[in-house]
Design a protein around this motif. Structure first.
Motif, mmCIF file in Angstrom:
data_model
loop_
_atom_site.group_PDB
_atom_site.id
_atom_site.type_symbol
_atom_site.label_atom_id
_atom_site.label_comp_id
_atom_site.label_asym_id
_atom_site.label_seq_id
_atom_site.Cartn_x
_atom_site.Cartn_y
_atom_site.Cartn_z
ATOM 1 N N GLN A 215 0.827 -1.208 0.000
ATOM 2 C CA GLN A 215 0.000 0.000 0.000
ATOM 3 C C GLN A 215 0.861 1.258 0.000
ATOM 4 N N LEU A 216 1.893 1.280 0.842
ATOM 5 C CA LEU A 216 2.790 2.435 0.902
ATOM 6 C C LEU A 216 3.459 2.676 -0.446
ATOM 7 N N ALA A 217 3.937 1.596 -1.058
ATOM 8 C CA ALA A 217 4.636 1.729 -2.336
ATOM 9 C C ALA A 217 3.688 2.190 -3.443
ATOM 10 N N GLU A 218 2.519 1.592 -3.501
ATOM 11 C CA GLU A 218 1.572 1.958 -4.557
ATOM 12 C C GLU A 218 1.056 3.383 -4.373
ATOM 13 N N ASN A 219 0.861 3.803 -3.140
ATOM 14 C CA ASN A 219 0.434 5.182 -2.891
ATOM 15 C C ASN A 219 1.495 6.185 -3.342
ATOM 16 N N ALA A 220 2.769 5.765 -3.319
ATOM 17 C CA ALA A 220 3.854 6.636 -3.770
ATOM 18 C C ALA A 220 4.002 6.645 -5.290
ATOM 19 N N GLY A 221 3.318 5.707 -5.973
ATOM 20 C CA GLY A 221 3.377 5.658 -7.426
ATOM 21 C C GLY A 221 3.977 4.396 -7.999
ATOM 22 N N LYS A 223 4.536 0.298 -8.880
ATOM 23 C CA LYS A 223 3.757 -0.874 -9.242
ATOM 24 C C LYS A 223 4.495 -2.116 -8.749
ATOM 25 N N LEU A 224 3.760 -3.015 -8.094
ATOM 26 C CA LEU A 224 4.368 -4.266 -7.645
ATOM 27 C C LEU A 224 4.675 -5.127 -8.855
ATOM 28 N N GLN A 225 5.950 -5.507 -8.997
ATOM 29 C CA GLN A 225 6.356 -6.326 -10.134
ATOM 30 C C GLN A 225 6.459 -7.809 -9.790
ATOM 31 N N ALA A 226 6.980 -8.114 -8.596
ATOM 32 C CA ALA A 226 7.153 -9.524 -8.225
ATOM 33 C C ALA A 226 7.380 -9.665 -6.732
ATOM 34 N N LYS A 227 7.075 -10.870 -6.233
ATOM 35 C CA LYS A 227 7.371 -11.249 -4.856
ATOM 36 C C LYS A 227 8.290 -12.464 -4.880
ATOM 37 N N SER A 228 9.057 -12.643 -3.816
ATOM 38 C CA SER A 228 9.909 -13.822 -3.697
ATOM 39 C C SER A 228 9.887 -14.327 -2.257
ATOM 40 N N GLU A 229 10.062 -15.630 -2.102
ATOM 41 C CA GLU A 229 10.165 -16.239 -0.780
ATOM 42 C C GLU A 229 11.619 -16.567 -0.436
ATOM 43 N N ILE A 230 12.559 -15.891 -1.084
ATOM 44 C CA ILE A 230 13.984 -16.121 -0.834
ATOM 45 C C ILE A 230 14.307 -16.041 0.644
ATOM 46 N N ASN A 231 13.738 -15.037 1.319
ATOM 47 C CA ASN A 231 14.098 -14.759 2.712
ATOM 48 C C ASN A 231 13.012 -15.170 3.704
ATOM 49 N N SER A 267 14.503 -13.519 11.220
ATOM 50 C CA SER A 267 13.057 -13.420 11.007
ATOM 51 C C SER A 267 12.588 -13.886 9.635
ATOM 52 N N ASP A 268 11.306 -14.177 9.565
ATOM 53 C CA ASP A 268 10.626 -14.398 8.293
ATOM 54 C C ASP A 268 10.509 -13.052 7.587
ATOM 55 N N ARG A 269 10.903 -12.998 6.312
ATOM 56 C CA ARG A 269 10.956 -11.716 5.609
ATOM 57 C C ARG A 269 10.297 -11.780 4.246
ATOM 58 N N MET A 270 9.564 -10.736 3.946
ATOM 59 C CA MET A 270 9.057 -10.540 2.592
ATOM 60 C C MET A 270 10.175 -9.977 1.726
ATOM 61 N N THR A 271 10.127 -10.291 0.438
ATOM 62 C CA THR A 271 11.072 -9.732 -0.528
ATOM 63 C C THR A 271 10.250 -9.277 -1.724
ATOM 64 N N LEU A 272 10.125 -7.965 -1.879
ATOM 65 C CA LEU A 272 9.214 -7.385 -2.859
ATOM 66 C C LEU A 272 9.976 -6.516 -3.857
ATOM 67 N N LYS A 273 9.599 -6.645 -5.128
ATOM 68 C CA LYS A 273 10.219 -5.837 -6.190
ATOM 69 C C LYS A 273 9.152 -4.944 -6.824
ATOM 70 N N PHE A 274 9.386 -3.641 -6.720
ATOM 71 C CA PHE A 274 8.473 -2.646 -7.305
ATOM 72 C C PHE A 274 9.172 -1.933 -8.458
ATOM 73 N N VAL A 275 8.394 -1.400 -9.366
ATOM 74 C CA VAL A 275 8.947 -0.642 -10.486
ATOM 75 C C VAL A 275 8.312 0.735 -10.544
ATOM 76 N N LYS A 276 9.113 1.724 -10.921
ATOM 77 C CA LYS A 276 8.600 3.067 -11.182
ATOM 78 C C LYS A 276 8.157 3.110 -12.632
ATOM 79 N N PRO A 277 6.883 3.335 -12.900
ATOM 80 C CA PRO A 277 6.412 3.275 -14.284
ATOM 81 C C PRO A 277 7.150 4.273 -15.192
#
Length: 278
Positions: A215-221, A223-231, A267-277
């Motif tokens: 939500q924070l990232a999308e509100n800033a502009g 776009k969520l590109q991908a998620k990973s369970e690496i971490n 800890s259990d961690r999310m790994t998120l990749k966002f792109v600036k359009p």
């Protein structure tokens, strides 16, 4: 007919080689710049020991980090990723360390000490860090980590909960958006809360829900590109007396149940990749 003859000769040669205990060598490709940076012998032994939890090679590959990029790391702390990114980007790219805003009046002692240690790290090894640009980012008024639209990658590791505690998470995401080039990538690694955690629970525990980060990232502009369970860490129950700091590396409870928390790991961690359009 000729093909069969060639195959038969090859089979005979291989059989003879094996019978004579000859060694057949297979050549692997040379390591990539990123692989060399992760395996860099200048990395501290203490930091290397945490690769098992932080998976730097897989994480930086997921964020598509290359040696010729301008990469900003937000709040690098003691320099765990600095020891990888600075050598990787030396020569062809640019590493920008956007550190804490530190003042004797408003900053906690631990943050002042960490900033001083980080500066000493650079001063003691100019051959490794002499090319690094150091900036400050955060409240109350430092919101430019790099020139607008100049960064190929902005990376932040386990920082969102700190911004939430300070009440300026929205400003930080906006600043990261501004720094990136169109098409640039924001990479976020953060302690992952249970999906139903409230804002207050997040601030207290240090764990943040994926939904809130997105939500924070999308509100800033972004776009969520991908998620990973690496971490990811399925052993992490996220219900400790001192929040995420109960686990290593902090181990805030000291010797109390220390082995239990060491067995859980980080800890259990999310790994998120966002792109600036574009």
């Amino acid at each position: 007919m000729k093909t069969r003859l060639i195959l038969a000769l090859l089979a005979t040669s291989l059989t003879a080689a094996c019978a004579g205990n000859s060694v057949i060598k297979f050549f692997s490709p040379p390591p990539t710049p990123l692989e060399r940076a992760v395996d860099n012998p200048t990395r501290s032994t203490e930091f290397r020991a945490r690769d098992v939890y932080r998976h730097p090679l897989q994480t930086l590959k997921f964020f598509d980090v290359n040696a010729d990029m301008t990469v900003v790391e937000i709040w690098p702390g003691a320099g765990w990723y600095t020891e990888i990114l600075a050598p990787l980007l030396r020569g062809r790219g640019q590493y920008i360390a956007a550190g804490f805003v530190v003042s004797a009046e408003n900053s906690p002692r631990w943050r002042q000490d960490m900033a001083q240690d980080f500066a000493k790290k650079f001063a003691n090894s100019p051959e490794l860090y002499g090319h690094v640009q150091v900036t400050e980012l955060g409240a109350p008024d430092r919101w430019q980590m790099a020139p607008a639209g100049s960064a190929d990658r902005v990376l932040t590791f386990r920082n969102v909960h700190n911004w939430m505690t300070g009440g300026f998470e929205r400003e930080m995401f906006a600043a990261m958006f501004t720094a990136l080039k169109p098409g640039g990538v924001l990479g976020v690694v953060e302690h992952r809360a249970k999906p139903d955690a409230t804002l207050e629970q997040m601030k207290k525990s240090g764990y943040v829900t994926e939904a809130y980060v997105i939500q924070l990232a999308e509100n800033a502009g972004f776009k969520l590109q991908a998620k990973s369970e690496i971490n990811a860490n399925l052993k992490d129950s996220k219900d400790y007396p001192q929040g995420v700091w109960t686990l290593p590396p902090t181990l805030r409870l000291g010797e109390q149940d220390k082995q239990k928390y060491l067995d859980i790991g980080e800890s259990d961690r999310m790994t998120l990749k966002f792109v600036k359009p574009k």
